[in-house]
Design an enzyme around this catalytic site. Sequence first.
Site, mmCIF file in Angstrom:
data_model
loop_
_atom_site.group_PDB
_atom_site.id
_atom_site.type_symbol
_atom_site.label_atom_id
_atom_site.label_comp_id
_atom_site.label_asym_id
_atom_site.label_seq_id
_atom_site.Cartn_x
_atom_site.Cartn_y
_atom_site.Cartn_z
ATOM 1 N N HIS A 270 0.843 -1.210 0.000
ATOM 2 C CA HIS A 270 0.000 0.000 0.000
ATOM 3 C C HIS A 270 0.872 1.251 0.000
ATOM 4 O O HIS A 270 0.611 2.206 0.737
ATOM 5 C CB HIS A 270 -0.942 -0.010 1.204
ATOM 6 N N ASP A 333 0.002 -5.214 5.926
ATOM 7 C CA ASP A 333 -0.998 -6.096 5.322
ATOM 8 C C ASP A 333 -0.941 -6.035 3.804
ATOM 9 O O ASP A 333 -0.386 -5.111 3.217
ATOM 10 C CB ASP A 333 -2.401 -5.685 5.780
ATOM 11 N N GLU A 334 -1.555 -7.002 3.195
ATOM 12 C CA GLU A 334 -1.793 -7.044 1.753
ATOM 13 C C GLU A 334 -0.579 -6.581 0.951
ATOM 14 O O GLU A 334 -0.652 -5.664 0.138
ATOM 15 C CB GLU A 334 -3.024 -6.201 1.403
ATOM 16 N N CYS A 335 0.545 -7.243 1.182
ATOM 17 C CA CYS A 335 1.779 -6.912 0.459
ATOM 18 C C CYS A 335 2.071 -8.020 -0.554
ATOM 19 O O CYS A 335 2.588 -9.090 -0.186
ATOM 20 C CB CYS A 335 2.946 -6.765 1.435
ATOM 21 N N PRO A 336 1.746 -7.807 -1.831
ATOM 22 C CA PRO A 336 2.052 -8.824 -2.847
ATOM 23 C C PRO A 336 3.555 -9.077 -2.931
ATOM 24 O O PRO A 336 4.371 -8.169 -2.756
ATOM 25 C CB PRO A 336 1.520 -8.206 -4.137
#
Length: 551
Positions: A270, A333-336
Amino acid sequence: MKKLIILCSILVLSRIVLAQSTTYAILPKPNKLAEKTGTFTLPNTVKISVDDEAVRFIADMLAGQLAKATGRTPSVTTGKSGKAAIRFESAKGDKLGAEGYALRVTPKQIVISAEKPQGFFYGLQSLLQLMPAEVFSPTAVRNVVWSVPCCIIEDQPRYAYRGLHLDVGRHFFPVSFVKKYIDLIALHKQNVFHWHLTEDQGWRIEIKKYPKLTEVGSQRKQSMIGRYGENRYDGTPYSGFYTQDEVREVVRYAQERFVTVIPEIELPGHSMAILAGYPELGSSPDKIVPVATKWGVFDDVLFPREETFTFLQDVLTEVMDLFPSQYIHIGGDECPKTQWKQSRFCQDLMKREGLKDEHELQSYFIRRIDKFITSKGRKMIGWDEILEGGLSPNATVMSWRGTEGGIAAARQGHDAIMTPGGFCYLDHYQADPKTQPIAIGGFTTLEKTYGYEPTPDSLNAEEAKHIIGVQGNVWTEYMLTPEYVEYMVWPRAIALAEVGWTNKDRKNVDEFKQRLAVHQKRLDFLNVNYFGAPINNKFQYQMPTQTASKK
């Protein structure tokens, strides 16, 4: 005959509970309240006394509110004045704790007792809620009997951490609204404002050492509109950020209301708003990374280079200078991992550090940040993805993907804050989507939120101590205005406030709704656009939508 007697007893008890819930419509519900006969009526000349100069400002808050609503200005004195109509009296011992209070209302006098200023402040909130709803009016109201029902209250919170979050990355909100948001947090005895300041779609806090964060990162060329899958955009540039002076102003305002402001600086995912100004911190210094205009999750993330850690340490140093909170939230969070998998640098780093996969590489990244934050005497909070690859030594986990992250953290001896999406995400629909303005998806009613139990039964007594609180989260992809935010947040945030404050054996959803019906009149005086309010037309309705992402 016995069945008839039992039925009659139930009916009588129900009427008593109903009467008490409307007469003593305090939210969140006190943990001990004894109803007494009679009422206290404010005299024409109200005298307020405090026996400790340190809490005089709280008495001044009461005097100020009474002056606005009644048109009569009370006097406030310091000293042990037994004749004052309302007294703030220091409590002895440690029975009430830091946030507890006692409130005694008799026909002759009101006494608020507490051991700490926080307790006096929360006692004040309960006192105001015992008065007619007009006490929250910003202007004088005539022909009101300013009475308070007699009672004895002893009250303190169930959880130490009682939070409400606001995402200003997707949509930016002015300082005036942030202050109103904090006022409502404080009114409901919550004590944390989690300020989500950075996102793919916008960087919202001034950092002196890195001006491109706001010069470039705070602006996007357009925003999504309508359904997520339609890929429609408004074609209108969007921007906004808070100066450091504005941040200090908000922090100071919150402190006066015993609300701790916890900043969140998202990393390593993000982070497109960072990379828009400083692409060298990502996969390539030559890559043009725009500030995101679409909602969701993106492959462009920060890389674990030494230059990146230097940058983040500099940023966090300025952030910690602005925010005195014990906790600093770093996202996580949500770290590709796509770009890390394709990077020779990342793969070599993993071999050098003995990391078996990219999840452990993220853990390495987070541990580096945790070590720095700890060296500054602070504590790190991250979303539950920080558990993947091994939890950082001093981290507190915020469990959003259900309750599993919080349970795992507690079992490992780490503190956890429970905020599972199905109960605590206030961007979900709260009624039939066909009748509602656009939202991210999901379906979370007031009743469902109220019924949430933060401490899982699967934890033993020692593990359960690590569940330190509960928080409501407000992601603003589809909330374009302050009125839109208010509509989505209240009254569900009030239900969460009661979840965090009131012991579970004291809770009853039907009785809560009775108190809420009275409380809505107060919200009307405060001009809050809550769900069900008469002013619900203050925002633009759009077609419902849904996305797969949390953010």
